[in-house]
Structure formats: structure tokens, C-alpha cells
Design an enzyme around this catalytic site. Structure first.
Site, mmCIF file in Angstrom:
data_model
loop_
_atom_site.group_PDB
_atom_site.id
_atom_site.type_symbol
_atom_site.label_atom_id
_atom_site.label_comp_id
_atom_site.label_asym_id
_atom_site.label_seq_id
_atom_site.Cartn_x
_atom_site.Cartn_y
_atom_site.Cartn_z
ATOM 1 N N ASP A 24 1.980 1.468 -2.099
ATOM 2 C CA ASP A 24 2.226 -0.099 -1.723
ATOM 3 C C ASP A 24 2.930 -0.479 -3.476
ATOM 4 O OD1 ASP A 24 2.744 -2.710 -1.023
ATOM 5 O OD2 ASP A 24 1.716 -1.859 0.382
ATOM 6 N N HIS A 80 0.503 -7.142 -2.843
ATOM 7 C CA HIS A 80 -0.141 -6.908 -2.174
ATOM 8 C C HIS A 80 -0.642 -5.149 -1.628
ATOM 9 C CE1 HIS A 80 1.817 -4.867 2.330
ATOM 10 N NE2 HIS A 80 1.881 -6.931 3.407
ATOM 11 N N SER A 135 -0.972 -6.462 7.549
ATOM 12 C CA SER A 135 -0.767 -5.566 6.298
ATOM 13 C C SER A 135 -2.160 -4.853 6.355
ATOM 14 C CB SER A 135 0.008 -6.043 5.520
ATOM 15 O OG SER A 135 -1.043 -7.644 5.099
#
Lengths: 87, 799
Positions: free
Chosen positions: B57, B98, B272
Site C-alpha cells: 500500500d 491506507h 479495503s
């Protein structure tokens, strides 16, 4: 339809047989820097060319392109930006 | 120690632990429908120890207090800056949060009083910073092939744009990285790639157009909201394998995780959060059995995921008995079922790949019509190295030219009749490129037989006016069948099924594959005597207990599983069918009951409803006995009906005596002379009064006391004295308009008690304001409109 242009970078993926030293030798001969093996992919190397435009809609042309004529260079690809989105 | 039945809840001191509904919903403190049995897997001793996961990520905040202890630098790299430190780049918008958020889902430390608890809280966690810069094929390949002998699981929650018009997937290097990881990663067992299925809520994207999630090498994970409903962002897809929880509507509970700058968050997670949750669950299964191959993991997910309460109108059962849907794949992942399956798993046979090339004759796809192409497959029966009988993934490789790609929808029907939608219409996809050798994948035929007629359907539904001069063409398609030539499941893999919702897909249990001499490590539950395989069913002798599966295989376990009891030192025997725990096999030897049954505390039998004379306790587990006088009750002493011969007085039952008598515990005695009926001795225990007496607050009186009035309406045939309205001191009837005298400070005005500050005709000396009233009168102030109010409503304009 939206026109999607390819965006070329100054990074290359190269497949060279003969090991890391051979890859570095060929890289320096054509003005590239051998950053190292691409992950766990054997014989695949990450080359960087500082005198090439960082991002361009045209693929790079110049004397460094002659690297593909080296007998130990089996494959070379100028890297293109891929749009990736976090989910 | 595992305590079955959820009677003992797990508790961590992490502040967000109580809100983590998706981990411990079964403790009944949350009104959720079902969790993913994470706690069940933990109770079996699996918390991710020795399993390494990395998050591909935008980096990982390795200094986060919840991640620091589990951080693994060998599972981390900064591909964007080409160095070993994957710390995210900090900016004002916290754009690079994230990866850190995903990491917390997997491996946040438990019991550190900081934020949250990861699903595999003892696993090692790393992060690859690769999305904070130009992403190229090489960047992806580097990330996907980072340290494949050290990292077990790669989790990715990204992909090509979900704008509803992009068709993109891994290019040559990334593809090689996948293949390389599958072939050589984890000491040739195969790397595990977990992928978040698409996030196309706003653009109606279809996840078949994402070549990463659509790959057989990735475990594509979709999301469900707490309610079990489809979240707004979810993309339907035939390649989805399973589902975990994530955020849904604003009223649905959220997922909690670590956040950038050492914080904690429960903000919207979209799809996610689902991939790292699945990665965490898979880590638990890998701890239970580190020898699982990448295909074993997918098989275990298929066999253990369950439809549960997940809401979809396209659930169907395929010919192998698996319930599957385009929204959720095989359903919600079940961590406990996965570790149980992993413990005794026997590796599935070698994967065969059979490419069936259909005829290459182009077919025209006309607007508002359908093209059908049927192919009779043999499953490469003529080639033993490629022969596929039992299916796993099915890929359709297809080349189509079309003037508007978004108008196409594609379906595939298996020989057993299972129809999957490989592509749906995409409103925003105006591309004229069509599909060039694009691979669509479906998992819906898993376990079915490969041979027979496969039907491909292509629907062209023009969403706008289009030139009819250049219709689309199906140029070629081929079928790539993945699977095995022999039954993939050993009979050993068929226990335990007690908690399963589906029937066994095994069609021929005699078709086993041979067991070779075994030299590897034994399961932790085997005694020193040895074993003939890695599972707990391979032990020659057990360390603790064992039970026997349906096919008579002996399984070693640390404690007897739910529904079993210890017979002697080592053997677990089955309880009666409705018992969860018991002391013997008879139906009246239960200690606790399975869901849907209640334990009768007197007979120790599990029953579906409490009989007369019993009530369901607060925890809704045990039928407890009512007080002996009750026929039915809501609590021990709160009768709702009485035994024969007794009468209900309030919530108590007492013996019925003749009129005018009460039962003193031994015999009936006369009531007080004023009572017609009573509940005890004395004038205060009257229920009704004799003639000439009126009931007043349980007493019988000859005339109503002060503050009470006689109510002439007959109640149970008797007149009663009722309390006056609170505003009255005394009254002649009910309400506040029947006062006959008022409390101090109030004056009576036509039956109503009003506050004493009101003047009376502006002359009468009221208790407080008399002087003021005189003043008003003297000065004719009532003639002045503004001052009329001061003298209340007794002024006249004459003054």
C-alpha cells in the site's frame, strides 16, 4: 471516449543473463544505474536513467536505447505509469 | 483453554475492544447477526504466531504503538524511494493512511490499552510503500515478489480505477511475480495473495474488469455491512471467493483500526478493510497448519465460508453443494471453521490445467440480441497431465470487438447448469477496444464436474444510439479449466461438519489418494509415539483427548469439542443431539444446550420452549422453575397464572376461600367486618367492602376521608373513595374542576384552585397581594391596558 495517454518514466525493466555484475556493467555502459533485481524475479533488473525525462508521453529515444542490442539483454521495457486506486 | 458454548467471553483492555462487534458478536452484548468466529479460533490457540503478512500500500506507520511490537522489517520495503523504511509520507491531508489502517486490521497488538485488536494479533506485520509514487508494472512486481520465502501472505486493497470504464490487470512483470510466488513462495507451498474486490459504488464498475481480483492466484474478498446487506460500494463478481465485514450505511457499525499519527479510527473503510481481515483469518489457518498450499487455503475458504444472514437475491447452490453468490462468493469467512479444517487438512492433489479451445469462427453480436456458443468439453480426458474432473477455477479467455464495450454482458453456464455472470453492462464504458484475450474468471463451479456442454452467452444491450454498421464480433473464446483429476478431499477432510450449513460436496469418498511414508513434524496434539502425517488425525497416539469422526477417523484435540464429553482419560463421546456440553450421552445429562434449545434446570434436558411452571431466565439459556403456587410465571415469584385452586392476587397466587374469608397459610379465616373480600386480616387488607362501606386505598370506610371523594361509578360492583386531584385539598368529584377547598396559598375560584397571588375583585385582602390590589383600584390602573395584567383577571375597566 476519453483519450488515455501513456506516460513513460525514466525507469526500465531489463532481463539480462549473467548475474548482477554483468547487469551493472551493461547499465553503466549505456548511462543507466542498476538499482537492483526486481523483487524475486531472477535475471530481471531495475535500471534508472537520470538524463531521461522523468515523465513523458513519448517513449525515450537516444543512444541509451542501443542497450537492447547487447547480446545478454533478452528483454527491456521502459516503464509506463499505471493508474492505481486505493480502495 | 477452550470453553465451548461462548459462555466465557474474551476480554482485552484495548479501548476499542468492546466496539469490535465483528469479532465478538456471539457474546450477545451486540445485536449483530453473526461474527466471523475469530474468538473461536483464538480459543483454539491460534493468534497468528509465526505467520508473516505484508500490506502492499502507501506505507506502514511502524512506530504506531499497536503495530510496533509485531512489525517485521523483513516483510517491509519502500519501493517508491527504494529503501528499507516503509514509513508513510506525512502530509496535511493524511493521504497515506491506507496501509497503516489495513495493517491494524491484521495484526494490531492485543491488550496494550491503546486502540484495537488485530485478527492475528500475534502475527508479524510488514508494509510495502508502493502507492505513493508512480506505479509501474515493475513497482507492482517488486512489491508482489518481496521476500517470498519469508512473507506468507500479501494483502492488497487497491487496483485499477473503479470508474466503470477501465479494463486493466497485471502486466508481464506483475504476472510473473504472481506465478513466481505461487510456484516458489513459502518454500514451494505458494504465496497467499489476498485482494480487495472492486470499489465501484459510484461508477457501477464490474470487478471482472480488474485483472488482479479476477486472477486465480488472488483470493478476492468482498464486503458485507453489519446488517448483512450489500454495501453501496460493492462490485458483483463471479471471481469473488469470500466475504468479510466492512463498513456499510451510516447506521451500520464501523470497523475500527489503527490510524496514521499513532491514532485510532472508525471512519468509513469501504472494501479495503475486507482484504486485511481475510488475510488475518488466513494467518490463523496457516498457524493451525503451516503446510497448507495456496490452493489448500482456497479450498478451505470455499468449504468453510457460509451464506449466514448475508442478503443477496442470487444465492444459488451449485452442483457440488456449495452455496455461492455474485456479491459474496461462498459467503462470510469463518475463522474457527477454517482453523479446524486446517488442523486436519490433507493437501489437495496436484492442480491440472485443461485449455479447451472452442471453434474460431467469428460470430456477429447484433444490438439488442444475444450470441450463444456451446462447447462440449471433455476436461482434457485424453491427456492425463491435464485431465480435469473436479473443477476449481474456471477461466474464459475471450476476444471481442465491439463499438461500445459497456453495452456487453457475458454469462457462462457449466455442464451442471450453474450460471455465472462474467460481465455486467457498464454505463460509463464507451471504449471501442472490446476485449483482447481478456480472462474472465468464475469460482461458482467449484467442485462440479468439468466434462459436458459449456454455454457462453453474450448480450448486447445498447445504452444509447449506436451505429448499426459496425456490430460487435465474438472472435474467439477458450475455456481454461483448473482442477484435479481425482477427488480433492480426503475423507479426513470431512470432519467436523457439525456446525456446517451445507452438506458435504464429497461425491465419492472411496476415491482417496495414497498416504506415503511421512517424515515431517507431527501435530501438537500427537503424543511422543509419533504420526503418519501433519494433521491431528495422523497421530498414532494422542497427547490429550480424541474423538471419532463420522468415518471413524480418530482426531486428537486439546479438549473435547462442543457436543462431546469425556468418557475416560482420553476419549470424547458424543452428547445427546441437542446438548452443547454434557456429562453423558443421554438426553437428560446435558449441562448446556445448542443454540435454539434451553436447559430445563430440573430435568437437565434441552428443550425448545419452557413448559408450564418454568420461565426462561434473563440470559435465555435455562428454563427455571416458577414459585410452586404459579402455573405460569415471568420470574420465580411473578405468577401470570395460578395452580388449580389458587387465585391471582397481584402477581402472587393464594388459596381461594369462600367469600368474606382469607387463607392464613393453614386455614380460611373471616375477613375484617368491613371487608366483603380480603387478602389478609385487618381493615387494611380489604379487596371489596361490605354494604355501607366504601373502599379507600385498601381500607373500608363509612365515609370518604378528606382529600377523597365518593365515586358513584361501580367498580367490581362496589362504590369506592378515590383520591382528589392533586390541586384540590378536598373535592366533590374527579379532576381539577371539582375542588371544594384548596391547599394553603391557593384560592378557590369556581371549583378550581388557583394560586393565591390573584386578587379578588381588587378589593379582597388576599394573603399576599391585598395592598397591591388596593393601590390598583385607587389609581384606576385597570383602565390602563398595559397594567390590566398586573391585577390579573379581576380588574374591570371602571376600576
Amino acid at each position: 471516449p476519453a483519450c488515455r495517454t501513456r506516460m513513460y518514466t525514466n525507469h526500465w525493466a531489463v532481463r539480462i543473463t549473467g548475474g548482477h555484475q554483468e547487469a551493472s556493467r551493461i547499465a553503466s555502459k549505456y548511462g543507466y544505474v542498476n538499482i537492483g533485481q526486481i523483487g524475486a524475479l531472477k535475471d530481471y533488473y531495475h535500471f534508472y536513467h537520470s538524463k531521461t525525462i522523468k515523465r513523458s508521453v513519448l517513449s525515450s529515444r537516444g543512444t541509451h536505447s542501443f542497450i537492447s542490442m547487447e547480446p545478454k539483454v533478452e528483454w527491456i521495457q521502459q516503464q509506463v505509469v499505471k493508474r492505481r486506486i486505493k480502495r | 483453554d477452550y470453553k465451548p458454548g461462548g459462555t466465557q467471553s474474551t476480554y482485552f483492555n484495548d479501548p476499542k475492544w468492546p466496539s469490535m462487534w465483528y469479532m465478538h458478536c456471539s457474546d450477545n452484548t451486540h445485536h449483530c447477526q453473526s461474527d466471523m468466529n475469530i474468538v473461536g479460533a483464538w480459543k483454539r490457540g491460534y493468534t497468528g504466531k509465526n505467520v508473516v503478512i505484508t500490506i502492499l500500500d502507501d506505507g506502514i506507520e511502524r512506530t504506531h504503538p499497536d503495530l510496533m511490537q509485531n512489525y517485521d522489517s523483513n516483510a517491509s520495503y519502500d519501493v517508491n524511494s527504494n529503501d528499507i523504511d516503509p514509513m508513510p509520507r506525512y502530509d496535511a491531508s493524511n493521504e497515506n493512511k491506507h496501509g497503516t489502517r489495513c495493517a491494524g486490521e491484521v495484526a494490531a497488538i492485543a491488550n496494550n490499552s491503546h486502540c484495537t485488536v488485530g485478527i492475528a494479533f500475534n502475527a508479524k506485520i510488514g508494509g510495502v510503500r508502493m502507492l505513493d509514487g508512480d506505479v509501474t508494472d515493475m513497482v507492482e512486481a517488486k512489491s508482489l515478489s518481496l521476500n517470498p520465502q519469508h512473507i506468507h501472505i500479501y494483502s492488497a486493497s487497491w487496483g485499477p480505477d473503479d470508474d466503470g470504464k477501465t479494463v486493466d490487470g497485471p502486466a508481464s512483470l506483475a504476472r510473473q511475480a504472481f506465478e513466481n510466488g505461487i510456484r516458489t513462495g513459502r518454500n514451494k507451498l505458494g504465496s497467499i495473495f489476498v485482494w480487495a474486490s472492486g470499489n465501484g459504488g459510484r461508477s457501477k464498475d464490474h470487478c471482472s474488469c480488474d485483472g488482479y481480483t479476477n486472477s486465480i492466484y488472488t483470493i478476492s474478498i468482498s464486503s458485507t455491512a453489519e446488517s448483512g446487506k450489500k454495501p453501496w460500494y460493492l462490485e458483483e463478481c463471479a471471481s469473488t471467493l469470500a466475504t468479510t465485514y466492512s463498513s456499510g450505511e451510516s447506521y451500520d457499525k464501523k470497523i475500527i483500526t489503527t490510524d496514521l499519527r499513532q491514532r485510532c479510527t472508525d471512519s468509513h473503510t469501504g472494501t479495503s478493510a475486507s482484504a486485511p481481515m481475510a488475510a488475518g483469518i488466513i494467518a490463523l489457518a496457516l498457524e493451525a497448519n503451516p503446510f497448507l498450499t495456496w490452493r489448500d487455503v482456497q479450498h478451505i475458504i470455499v468449504r468453510t465460508s457460509r451464506a449466514g444472514h448475508l442478503n443477496s437475491n442470487d444465492w444459488k447452490t451449485n452442483a457440488a453443494g456449495y452455496k455461492v453468490s455474485h456479491l459474496y462468493g461462498f459467503g462470510l469467512m469463518d475463522a474457527e471453521a477454517m482453523v479446524m479444517e486446517a488442523e486436519k487438512w490433507t493437501t489437495v492433489p496436484q492442480q491440472h490445467v485443461c485449455v479447451e479451445s472452442t471453434d474460431h469462427q467469428a460470430k456477429t453480436i447484433r444490438p439488442d440480441s444475444q450470441v450463444h456458443s456451446v462447447y462440449k468439453a471433455t476436461g482434457c480426458s485424453d491427456n492425463s497431465n491435464h485431465h480435469v474432473i473436479y473443477l476449481e477455477h474456471v477461466v474464459v479467455r475471450i476476444t471481442i470487438t465491439h463499438p461500445r464495450r459497456g453495452d456487453l454482458a457475458i454469462f457462462l453456464t457449466s455442464p451442471s447448469g450453474t450460471k455465472s455472470q462474467l460481465l455486467a453492462n457498464r454505463l460509463f464504458d464507451h471504449s471501442t477496444e472490446g476485449f483482447k484475450n481478456w480472462e474472465f474468471m468464475t469460482t461458482h463451479c467449484w467442485g462440479e464436474k468439468a466434462a459436458g456442454d459449456w454455454k457462453l452467452e453474450i448480450h448486447d444491450t445498447p445504452s444509447q444510439l449506436r451505429s448499426f454498421k459496425s456490430p460487435g464480433k465474438l472472435k474467439e473464446w477458450s475455456l481454461v479449466l483448473y482442477g484435479t483429476s481425482i477427488q480433492p478431499y480426503s475423507p479426513r477432510n470431512d470432519f467436523p461438519k457439525v456446525e456446517r450449513v451445507r452438506s458435504s460436496p464429497v461425491e465419492d469418498p472411496t476415491e482417496d489418494y495414497g498416504t506415503d511414508d511421512y517424515a515431517g513434524p507431527c501435530n501438537a496434539e500427537c503424543s511422543k509415539v509419533g504420526c503418519d502425517g501433519p494433521g491431528p488425525d495422523h497421530c498414532t497416539d494422542c497427547l490429550h483427548y480424541y474423538y471419532k469422526s463420522k468415518n471413524n477417523t480418530r482426531i486428537c484435540v486439546p479438549n473435547c469439542p462442543p457436543g462431546h464429553y469425556n468418557v475416560d482419560k482420553k476419549r470424547c463421546k458424543k452428547c445427546s443431539p441437542n446438548c452443547e456440553t454434557c456429562v453423558g450421552s443421554h438426553s437428560d445429562q446435558c449441562l448446556s444446550c445448542k443454540s435454539g434449545f434451553y436447559l430445563n434446570e430440573e430435568s437437565n434436558v434441552c428443550i425448545t420452549s419452557c413448559p408450564d411452571g418454568f420461565y426462561l431466565d434473563k440470559n435465555k439459556i435455562v428454563c427455571r422453575k416458577c414459585s410452586e403456587n404459579c402455573k405460569t410465571c415471568t420470574e420465580s415469584q411473578s405468577c401470570t397464572e395460578c395452580r388449580h385452586g389458587l387465585s391471582l392476587y397481584g402477581s402472587r397466587c393464594a388459596v381461594r376461600c369462600e367469600e368474606g374469608k382469607y387463607h392464613n397459610g393453614r386455614e380460611c379465616e373471616p375477613c375484617h367486618r368491613s371487608c366483603a373480600t380480603c387478602a389478609g386480616s385487618g381493615a387494611d387488607a380489604c379487596i371489596n367492602c361490605t354494604e355501607g362501606y366504601f373502599l379507600e386505598d385498601g381500607r373500608c370506610v363509612q365515609s370518604c376521608s378528606g382529600g377523597y371523594y365518593l365515586d358513584h361509578s361501580l367498580e367490581n360492583g362496589y362504590k369506592t373513595c378515590k383520591r382528589c386531584d392533586a390541586s384540590c385539598l378536598e373535592c366533590s368529584g374527579q379532576g381539577d374542576k371539582n375542588c371544594t377547598s384548596c391547599p394553603n396559598g391557593y384560592i378557590l375560584d369556581t371549583g378550581v384552585c388557583v394560586i393565591g397571588t390573584v386578587c379578588k375583585d381588587a378589593t379582597e385582602e388576599s394573603w399576599a397581594e391585598g395592598g397591591f390590589c388596593m393601590l390598583v383600584k385607587k389609581n384606576n390602573l385597570c383602565q390602563r391596558k398595559v397594567l390590566q395584567q398586573l391585577c390579573c383577571r379581576t380588574c374591570t375597566h371602571k376600576g
